[in-house]
Design a protein around this motif. Structure first.
Motif, PDB file in Angstrom:
ATOM      1  N   ARG A 133      15.322 -13.181  18.299  1.00 48.82           N
ATOM      2  CA  ARG A 133      15.577 -14.407  19.056  1.00 48.82           C
ATOM      3  C   ARG A 133      17.049 -14.641  19.340  1.00 48.82           C
ATOM      4  N   MET A 134      17.911 -13.921  18.644  1.00 47.03           N
ATOM      5  CA  MET A 134      19.347 -14.117  18.858  1.00 47.03           C
ATOM      6  C   MET A 134      19.809 -13.516  20.190  1.00 47.03           C
ATOM      7  N   GLY A 135      19.113 -12.497  20.643  1.00 44.99           N
ATOM      8  CA  GLY A 135      19.471 -11.911  21.937  1.00 44.99           C
ATOM      9  C   GLY A 135      20.589 -10.892  21.860  1.00 44.99           C
ATOM     10  N   ARG A 136      21.501 -11.094  20.941  1.00 43.66           N
ATOM     11  CA  ARG A 136      22.600 -10.154  20.702  1.00 43.66           C
ATOM     12  C   ARG A 136      22.856 -10.114  19.207  1.00 43.66           C
ATOM     13  N   ALA A 137      23.355  -8.985  18.720  1.00 43.96           N
ATOM     14  CA  ALA A 137      23.664  -8.877  17.292  1.00 43.96           C
ATOM     15  C   ALA A 137      25.167  -8.993  17.104  1.00 43.96           C
ATOM     16  N   LYS A 138      25.611 -10.220  16.912  1.00 45.90           N
ATOM     17  CA  LYS A 138      27.052 -10.461  16.767  1.00 45.90           C
ATOM     18  C   LYS A 138      27.249 -11.721  15.932  1.00 45.90           C
ATOM     19  N   VAL A 139      27.980 -11.611  14.836  1.00 44.46           N
ATOM     20  CA  VAL A 139      28.190 -12.757  13.956  1.00 44.46           C
ATOM     21  C   VAL A 139      29.666 -12.828  13.564  1.00 44.46           C
ATOM     22  N   SER A 140      30.196 -14.044  13.539  1.00 44.49           N
ATOM     23  CA  SER A 140      31.574 -14.244  13.081  1.00 44.49           C
ATOM     24  C   SER A 140      31.597 -15.162  11.875  1.00 44.49           C
ATOM     25  N   THR A 141      32.536 -14.923  10.968  1.00 41.81           N
ATOM     26  CA  THR A 141      32.747 -15.806   9.826  1.00 41.81           C
ATOM     27  C   THR A 141      34.179 -15.591   9.335  1.00 41.81           C
ATOM     28  N   SER A 142      34.518 -16.246   8.213  1.00 43.75           N
ATOM     29  CA  SER A 142      35.823 -16.010   7.580  1.00 43.75           C
ATOM     30  C   SER A 142      35.596 -15.686   6.120  1.00 43.75           C
ATOM     31  N   ILE A 143      36.286 -14.668   5.634  1.00 47.77           N
ATOM     32  CA  ILE A 143      36.056 -14.237   4.252  1.00 47.77           C
ATOM     33  C   ILE A 143      37.337 -14.308   3.425  1.00 47.77           C
ATOM     34  N   ARG A 144      37.162 -14.236   2.091  1.00 44.12           N
ATOM     35  CA  ARG A 144      38.300 -14.173   1.180  1.00 44.12           C
ATOM     36  C   ARG A 144      38.587 -12.710   0.851  1.00 44.12           C
ATOM     37  N   MET A 145      39.855 -12.401   0.678  1.00 49.45           N
ATOM     38  CA  MET A 145      40.210 -11.047   0.278  1.00 49.45           C
ATOM     39  C   MET A 145      41.193 -11.100  -0.873  1.00 49.45           C
ATOM     40  N   ALA A 146      40.775 -10.536  -2.009  1.00 48.91           N
ATOM     41  CA  ALA A 146      41.567 -10.607  -3.231  1.00 48.91           C
ATOM     42  C   ALA A 146      42.738  -9.633  -3.210  1.00 48.91           C
ATOM     43  N   ASP A 147      42.673  -8.663  -2.343  1.00 40.71           N
ATOM     44  CA  ASP A 147      43.677  -7.603  -2.391  1.00 40.71           C
ATOM     45  C   ASP A 147      43.619  -6.821  -1.084  1.00 40.71           C
ATOM     46  N   THR A 148      44.609  -5.992  -0.876  1.00 40.37           N
ATOM     47  CA  THR A 148      44.553  -5.008   0.200  1.00 40.37           C
ATOM     48  C   THR A 148      43.388  -4.072  -0.103  1.00 40.37           C
ATOM     49  N   GLN A 149      42.516  -3.880   0.855  1.00 43.52           N
ATOM     50  CA  GLN A 149      41.296  -3.134   0.545  1.00 43.52           C
ATOM     51  C   GLN A 149      40.513  -2.762   1.799  1.00 43.52           C
ATOM     52  N   ARG A 150      39.452  -1.982   1.553  1.00 44.00           N
ATOM     53  CA  ARG A 150      38.536  -1.619   2.622  1.00 44.00           C
ATOM     54  C   ARG A 150      37.386  -2.620   2.673  1.00 44.00           C
ATOM     55  N   VAL A 151      36.893  -2.828   3.876  1.00 42.41           N
ATOM     56  CA  VAL A 151      35.725  -3.686   4.080  1.00 42.41           C
ATOM     57  C   VAL A 151      34.708  -2.853   4.848  1.00 42.41           C
ATOM     58  N   LEU A 152      33.456  -2.927   4.415  1.00 42.81           N
ATOM     59  CA  LEU A 152      32.404  -2.154   5.060  1.00 42.81           C
ATOM     60  C   LEU A 152      31.338  -3.102   5.602  1.00 42.81           C
ATOM     61  N   ALA A 153      30.939  -2.897   6.829  1.00 43.38           N
ATOM     62  CA  ALA A 153      29.811  -3.641   7.405  1.00 43.38           C
ATOM     63  C   ALA A 153      28.652  -2.658   7.533  1.00 43.38           C
ATOM     64  N   VAL A 154      27.509  -3.021   6.956  1.00 43.04           N
ATOM     65  CA  VAL A 154      26.330  -2.158   6.987  1.00 43.04           C
ATOM     66  C   VAL A 154      25.188  -2.906   7.655  1.00 43.04           C
ATOM     67  N   ALA A 155      24.605  -2.300   8.666  1.00 46.40           N
ATOM     68  CA  ALA A 155      23.485  -2.933   9.367  1.00 46.40           C
ATOM     69  C   ALA A 155      22.209  -2.164   9.090  1.00 46.40           C
ATOM     70  N   GLU A 156      21.140  -2.922   8.786  1.00 45.42           N
ATOM     71  CA  GLU A 156      19.826  -2.301   8.661  1.00 45.42           C
ATOM     72  C   GLU A 156      19.020  -2.644   9.909  1.00 45.42           C
TER      73      GLU A 156
END
Lengths: 157, 108
Positions: free
Chosen positions: A110-133
């Motif tokens: 029902r969303m029509g497109r797969a796109k989501v925005s938010t804001s996250i906390r980051m404790a350190d310099t690091q990698r972030v991974l987005a995984v879609a099923e």
């Protein structure tokens, strides 16, 4: 960060693991697992060991975050979002936050497109991974590396 | 702490089949449970755990949050609108407190 890093793995073990992984010829699907032990563990729980292929997912996040307390991100997935071809979930995983899983999005056609925005906390310099099923049970990912100047979790909120 | 202050952006009107963007923001500390106060006492965890959006009663998008989501959680997501109706947004925190917002959209 108030939680110890490494989860019982010594630096040497981690280094050995990275070398071992690096020596294995890199299949497209194995890239995600290199991101960091905390991410690998979280990923294993999500996928149950199913392969994760890099691609179809786009992770937009600043490569330099001056304020780790609030880092905007947008994740989108190449999908028609129809009743028989859609993205079921998107997980955002962090390499060095106290909790690996930052947020899980549950999507619907029902969303029509797969796109989501938010804001996250980051404790350190690091990698972030987005995984879609996907609806068919396949997993796709995108990775980003973020340098954090002012870390979240040190003090303040 | 009750959750009383939320802002949502939903277009009032849209064409049938149009994909509109929805934005939501709620005021909430998202206390991680890792911080200590000036006496050294751990400040208890207090986070929104779940956000759900429904469109005419059907869940269209939801999120399961952890401490890793920034204070005052913000979400933006698309919605394909096929008929006029009501869009509801519900946030639930780990103390069982909930907050709901509603918006009407007219589809021409």
């Amino acid at each position: 960060m108030s939680k110890s890093r490494g989860e019982g793995l010594s630096r040497r073990q981690v280094a050995a693991g990275i070398v071992a992984v690096a020596l294995v010829p890199l299949a497209a699907g194995s890239r995600a697992a290199v991101a960091g032990d905390q991410i690998s563990t979280a990923l294993e729980k999500i996928t149950g060991g199913a392969p994760v292929t890099e691609g179809r997912v786009k992770l937009e996040i600043s490569s330099l975050a001056e304020n780790g307390f609030s880092v905007p991100l947008t994740v989108s997935v190449d999908s028609p979002m129809t009743a028989d071809d859609y993205v079921k979930t998107i997980h955002i995983l962090s390499e060095k936050n106290p909790v690996a899983e930052v947020v899980k999005f549950n999507l619907s056609p029902r969303m029509g497109r797969a796109k989501v925005s938010t804001s996250i906390r980051m404790a350190d310099t690091q990698r972030v991974l987005a995984v879609a099923e996907m609806h068919d049970g396949s997993f796709w990912s995108a990775e980003a590396h973020v340098i954090v100047t002012l870390s979240a979790c040190i003090d303040g909120g | 702490m009750s959750m009383t202050s939320a802002r949502i952006v939903v277009p009032k009107t849209a064409k049938r089949g149009e994909v509109v963007e929805i934005k939501t923001l709620i005021k909430h500390p998202m206390e991680t449970g890792y911080r200590r106060d000036h006496r050294g006492q751990v400040i208890p965890r207090h986070i929104i755990q779940r956000f759900v959006a429904t469109y005419n009663g059907e869940e269209v998008f939801s999120a399961d949050l952890t401490q890793g989501v920034a204070a005052n959680p913000y979400f933006a997501f698309p919605l394909r609108v096929e008929e006029s109706g009501e869009i509801t947004f519900t946030w639930t925190d780990d103390r069982g407190s909930t907050h709901t917002e509603k918006a009407e959209i007219t589809v021409a």
